[in-house]
Design an enzyme around this catalytic site. Structure first.
Site, short mmCIF file in Angstrom:
data_model
loop_
_atom_site.label_atom_id
_atom_site.label_comp_id
_atom_site.label_asym_id
_atom_site.label_seq_id
_atom_site.Cartn_x
_atom_site.Cartn_y
_atom_site.Cartn_z
N ASN A 124 -38.95 -56.95 -65.02
CA ASN A 124 -39.81 -55.83 -65.35
C ASN A 124 -41.12 -55.80 -64.56
OD1 ASN A 124 -41.17 -53.79 -67.26
ND2 ASN A 124 -42.41 -55.64 -67.58
N TYR A 155 -44.78 -47.29 -53.38
CA TYR A 155 -44.25 -47.45 -54.74
C TYR A 155 -42.93 -46.71 -54.90
CZ TYR A 155 -44.19 -47.29 -59.87
OH TYR A 155 -43.84 -47.40 -61.20
N LYS A 177 -39.33 -48.46 -55.74
CA LYS A 177 -38.61 -48.17 -56.98
C LYS A 177 -37.26 -47.51 -56.71
CE LYS A 177 -41.46 -49.91 -59.97
NZ LYS A 177 -41.08 -51.14 -60.70
N THR A 222 -50.41 -47.90 -71.45
CA THR A 222 -50.93 -49.19 -71.04
C THR A 222 -52.17 -48.97 -70.18
OG1 THR A 222 -49.68 -49.30 -68.97
CG2 THR A 222 -48.58 -50.13 -70.94
#
Length: 254
Positions: free
Chosen positions: A88, A155, A159, A190
């Protein structure tokens, strides 16, 4: 749902990883938790043990091959094997248009999100084969797989690569009883996501919420529930899947 299973959860010091490790333990798993922040990991282990669960922590950097190897070795030596791995850990990394993105920022983001997934699987797969099978889950993102945001090239590439890796692992090791899947969360409540909303220089909560069809952020526990389903026997015929758990961010255009 995870009685007598042994699980590794990375990125477990906060957010989705923290909630997932806690949930896996509540469902009977013996959990090895990993992240860079030892204090937070120790607090998580203490919380799990106070609730009657079993857990052990190993702080380290997921980009480090020796750390990936050590995590699996700890699961085997302390709990007797490995059945589940939730890879994760990740980070949005440097955000900039392609001409302005530093080569160092690109490499760091790829290593944190994609190379770490490869390193995890490299050592998790053999341990799972020893147990007769297992379940590997990766955290990917809707970014790079369903939409692209300006400034998120590294990113997004990382991913998207995680989903590709997932599909190849599923094809390579399905006959060995190993399932591989990816979960693609939307905006989650978060601190990291508040500060790094794609396309939002100020990272406002309202902007992030507005990207989603549900007009809110996910709680980490909601993402953890989907992770639990994918690693458990409830999804025993599911492999090679990239599951969107994104509150409709990938289909919302308003």
């Amino acid at each position: 749902m995870l009685k007598d299973k042994v699980a590794i959860v990375t990125g477990a010091s906060s957010g989705i990883g923290y909630a997932s490790a806690r949930l896996f333990a509540q469902q009977g798993a013996r959990v090895v938790v990993a992240a860079r922040r030892k204090v937070e990991l120790d607090a998580l282990v203490s919380e799990i043990k106070k609730s009657g669960g079993q857990a052990i922590a190993l702080a380290g950097d997921v980009r480090d091959e020796e750390h990936a190897k050590a995590l699996v070795a700890l699961a085997v030596s302390h709990f007797g094997g490995l059945d589940i791995a939730f890879n994760n850990a990740g980070s949005s990394g440097e955000m900039a248009p392609v001409p302005d993105l530093s080569v160092g920022g690109w490499r760091d983001t790829i290593d944190t999100n994609l190379t770490s997934a490869f390193l995890g699987a490299k050592y998790q797969v053999p341990a799972m084969i020893e147990r007769g099978g297992g379940s590997i889950l990766f955290t990917s993102s809707f970014v790079g797989n369903t939409v692209g945001f300006p400034g998120s090239s590294a990113y997004a590439a990382a991913k998207a690569g995680v989903v590709g890796l997932t599909k190849v692992l599923a094809a390579e090791f399905g006959a060995k009883g190993i399932r591989a899947n990816a979960i693609l969360p939307g905006g989650t409540d978060t601190p990291a996501n508040h500060a790094n909303a794609p396309g939002a220089p100020d990272g406002t909560r309202e902007f992030i919420e507005g990207l989603h069809a549900l007009k809110r952020l996910a709680q980490p526990e909601e993402i953890a529930q989907s992770a639990l389903h994918l690693v458990s026997d409830a999804s025993s015929f599911v492999t090679g899947v990239a599951l969107l758990v994104d509150g409709g961010v990938s289909i919302n255009r308003t």
